[in-house]
Design a protein around this motif. Structure first.
Motif, short mmCIF file in Angstrom:
data_model
loop_
_atom_site.label_atom_id
_atom_site.label_comp_id
_atom_site.label_asym_id
_atom_site.label_seq_id
_atom_site.Cartn_x
_atom_site.Cartn_y
_atom_site.Cartn_z
N ASP A 204 49.23 9.57 -117.10
CA ASP A 204 50.15 10.03 -118.15
C ASP A 204 49.50 10.12 -119.53
OD1 ASP A 204 52.60 11.04 -118.97
OD2 ASP A 204 53.36 9.07 -119.55
N THR A 205 48.19 10.14 -119.60
CA THR A 205 47.47 10.40 -120.85
C THR A 205 46.00 10.58 -120.52
OG1 THR A 205 47.01 9.63 -123.10
CG2 THR A 205 47.00 7.97 -121.38
N ASN A 206 45.29 11.24 -121.42
CA ASN A 206 43.83 11.24 -121.35
C ASN A 206 43.28 11.10 -122.77
OD1 ASN A 206 42.77 14.13 -122.37
ND2 ASN A 206 44.67 14.44 -121.23
N ASN A 207 44.13 10.57 -123.67
CA ASN A 207 43.80 10.46 -125.08
C ASN A 207 43.33 9.05 -125.40
OD1 ASN A 207 43.68 10.46 -127.86
ND2 ASN A 207 45.69 11.37 -128.17
N PRO A 208 42.07 8.87 -125.83
CA PRO A 208 41.57 7.53 -126.14
C PRO A 208 42.39 6.80 -127.19
CG PRO A 208 39.76 9.10 -126.06
CD PRO A 208 41.03 9.91 -125.99
N ALA A 209 43.04 7.54 -128.11
CA ALA A 209 43.84 6.91 -129.16
C ALA A 209 45.07 6.21 -128.58
CB ALA A 209 44.28 7.95 -130.19
N GLU A 210 45.47 6.57 -127.36
CA GLU A 210 46.65 5.97 -126.73
C GLU A 210 46.26 4.91 -125.70
OE1 GLU A 210 49.30 10.06 -127.03
OE2 GLU A 210 48.67 9.34 -125.06
N LEU A 211 45.00 4.51 -125.71
CA LEU A 211 44.48 3.60 -124.70
C LEU A 211 43.80 2.40 -125.37
CD1 LEU A 211 43.06 6.38 -122.37
CD2 LEU A 211 44.97 4.85 -121.83
N GLY B 86 38.68 -0.73 -125.84
CA GLY B 86 37.49 -0.86 -125.01
C GLY B 86 37.49 0.03 -123.79
N ILE B 87 38.28 1.09 -123.80
CA ILE B 87 38.45 1.88 -122.58
C ILE B 87 37.14 2.49 -122.08
CG2 ILE B 87 39.05 4.00 -123.84
CD1 ILE B 87 40.47 2.75 -120.45
N ASN B 88 36.24 2.86 -122.98
CA ASN B 88 35.01 3.50 -122.53
C ASN B 88 34.00 2.50 -121.97
OD1 ASN B 88 35.68 6.17 -122.94
ND2 ASN B 88 34.97 6.20 -125.06
N ASP B 89 34.27 1.20 -122.11
CA ASP B 89 33.44 0.19 -121.46
C ASP B 89 33.96 -0.15 -120.07
OD1 ASP B 89 31.69 -0.13 -123.66
OD2 ASP B 89 33.15 -1.42 -124.66
N ASP C 286 47.28 13.27 -115.06
CA ASP C 286 47.96 13.52 -116.33
C ASP C 286 48.59 14.91 -116.34
OD1 ASP C 286 48.81 13.08 -118.94
OD2 ASP C 286 46.87 13.61 -119.83
N HIS C 287 49.50 15.10 -117.31
CA HIS C 287 50.13 16.41 -117.48
C HIS C 287 50.10 16.85 -118.94
CE1 HIS C 287 54.29 14.88 -118.83
NE2 HIS C 287 53.57 13.79 -118.63
N HIS C 288 49.20 16.26 -119.73
CA HIS C 288 49.03 16.64 -121.12
C HIS C 288 47.73 17.44 -121.30
CE1 HIS C 288 51.63 13.03 -121.34
NE2 HIS C 288 52.22 13.72 -122.30
N LYS C 289 47.59 18.04 -122.47
CA LYS C 289 46.37 18.80 -122.74
C LYS C 289 45.16 17.86 -122.74
CE LYS C 289 46.21 18.59 -127.82
NZ LYS C 289 46.10 19.39 -129.04
N LEU C 290 44.00 18.41 -122.42
CA LEU C 290 42.76 17.63 -122.40
C LEU C 290 42.31 17.38 -123.83
CD1 LEU C 290 40.65 16.42 -120.46
CD2 LEU C 290 39.39 18.57 -120.66
N VAL C 291 42.16 16.11 -124.19
CA VAL C 291 41.82 15.73 -125.56
C VAL C 291 40.32 15.54 -125.74
CG1 VAL C 291 42.13 13.97 -127.34
CG2 VAL C 291 44.07 14.70 -125.95
N GLY C 292 39.69 14.84 -124.79
CA GLY C 292 38.27 14.53 -124.92
C GLY C 292 38.07 13.15 -125.55
N GLY C 293 36.88 12.60 -125.36
CA GLY C 293 36.55 11.31 -125.95
C GLY C 293 36.40 10.19 -124.95
N LEU C 294 36.90 10.37 -123.73
CA LEU C 294 36.70 9.35 -122.70
C LEU C 294 35.32 9.51 -122.08
CD1 LEU C 294 40.15 9.37 -120.86
CD2 LEU C 294 39.30 7.67 -122.48
N LYS D 289 31.45 6.16 -116.10
CA LYS D 289 30.17 5.67 -115.61
C LYS D 289 29.61 6.53 -114.48
CE LYS D 289 31.33 0.94 -116.98
NZ LYS D 289 30.43 0.97 -118.15
N GLY D 290 30.39 7.48 -114.04
CA GLY D 290 29.95 8.39 -112.98
C GLY D 290 31.02 9.43 -112.75
N PRO D 291 30.83 10.30 -111.76
CA PRO D 291 31.86 11.31 -111.47
C PRO D 291 33.17 10.63 -111.05
CG PRO D 291 29.78 11.80 -110.35
CD PRO D 291 29.66 10.41 -110.89
N ILE D 292 34.28 11.22 -111.47
CA ILE D 292 35.58 10.64 -111.15
C ILE D 292 36.54 11.72 -110.66
CG2 ILE D 292 35.27 8.86 -112.92
CD1 ILE D 292 37.46 10.33 -114.55
N ASP D 293 37.66 11.27 -110.10
CA ASP D 293 38.72 12.19 -109.71
C ASP D 293 39.64 12.42 -110.90
OD1 ASP D 293 38.02 12.48 -106.96
OD2 ASP D 293 38.85 10.48 -106.57
N ILE D 294 39.82 13.69 -111.27
CA ILE D 294 40.73 14.04 -112.36
C ILE D 294 41.72 15.07 -111.85
CG2 ILE D 294 40.96 15.06 -114.66
CD1 ILE D 294 38.21 14.12 -115.33
#
Length: 306
Positions: free
Chosen positions: A74-81, A84-87, A95-103, A106-111
């Motif tokens: 329900d989000t991909n926005n680092p400001a809403e997380l 330490g999310i990137n660690d 998610d169903h929101h626009k792609l924000v970027g910033g995440l 550590k490897g390929p993931i399912d999106i």
């Protein structure tokens, strides 16, 4: 290590229910140890849903330890997380929101990001035939998420897929959609126990426009008078909330679910200018009614102009 599943801060029904849904799927179907958690206290509608379906309220956390496996919903926005999310070890995003970027991962993931009204709708599609094994309570959470995010199909974000899946779930559960949605919205509308600052943060997103940072708050209700009767106190609280949250201004939209319109509080000339430029409105007082405006994601955020 147990995978944590969570949505955004200030969790609404979708960000409360979808972690429960996906944790069930990971645990039961995929054999991956998973746990739903929240990044804040759920709103009154989400609490109603948990009680209605006898679901435990997930643990509330403020951060995640480095290398913790997580799935973000329900989000991909680092400001809403968490900060330490990137660690963390991000395993997936639904998610169903626009792609924000910033995440960073550590490897390929399912999106999986789709232009649907609700994260739970996407999950229904992903779970597929394994829906047959889903417990009634989790199906109830899924239906609740869809009805909440679509405002019982009134929101302009609603798609035919959201509607069809909600009706299928309701039939399976023996639920009358109109009656149940009315119960949900009544619970959402009871904000008497919350302070003005809590109301301004209850369902809000951070958003920048032309160098200005805004906290865009939306209160969806079938009883707008409960909120608008407190408009003077709400406007008085806005500068303090903005300062504490690093924003230039709080924008509060009170969405009348039944009348299908929003009322924007107008505490100063900045918000007056935003209302006039963004929504072609004529502002003559400290509020302005915006007919047909119901969706922050589709109608408010994309149109904001300073």
């Amino acid at each position: 290590m147990t995978t944590l599943v969570f949505g955004h801060k200030s969790p609404d029904t979708d960000s409360t229910g979808s972690p429960i849904i996906w944790s069930w799927y990971l645990n039961t179907i995929k054999g991956i140890a998973a746990k739903p958690v929240l990044l804040g206290e759920p709103n009154t509608e989400a609490l109603f849903v948990l009680e209605r379906w006898s679901l435990d309220k997930p643990e509330i956390i403020s951060d995640v330890a480095a290398d913790t496996p997580v799935v973000i919903v329900d989000t991909n926005n680092p400001a809403e997380l968490p900060s330490g999310i990137n660690d963390a070890d991000i395993q997936g995003i639904i998610d169903h929101h626009k792609l924000v970027g910033g995440l960073e991962t550590k490897g390929p993931i399912d999106i999986r990001i789709e232009p649907l009204a609700c994260t739970a709708t996407i999950m229904w599609k992903m779970i597929g035939k394994d829906m047959a094994q889903m417990p009634t309570a989790v199906k109830g959470a899924m239906l609740s998420c869809i009805l909440s995010d679509t405002l019982e199909f009134r929101s302009p974000t609603t798609t035919q897929e959201d509607t069809a899946i909600a009706h299928e779930l309701a039939k399976d559960l023996g639920i009358d959609i109109a009656a149940y949605a009315a119960e949900m919205f009544a619970a959402k509308s009871d904000v008497s126990a919350f302070s003005e600052a809590e109301l301004l943060r209850m369902d809000s997103k951070e958003y920048a426009v032309d160098g200005k940072q805004f906290r865009v708050s939306v209160l969806e209700t079938t009883s707008p008078a409960q909120v608008l009767d407190r408009k003077d106190a709400l406007m008085a609280a806005m500068p303090g909330v903005a300062t504490q949250d690093g924003a230039d201004q709080v924008l509060l939209f009170v969405v009348d679910i039944l009348q299908e319109q929003a009322t924007l509080l107008v505490p100063n000339d900045l918000v007056k200018s935003i209302a006039e430029k963004s929504f072609d409105a004529t502002v003559t007082g400290d509020t302005v009614v915006l007919p047909g405006i119901m969706s922050r994601k589709k109608q408010i955020i994309p149109n904001l102009k300073v």
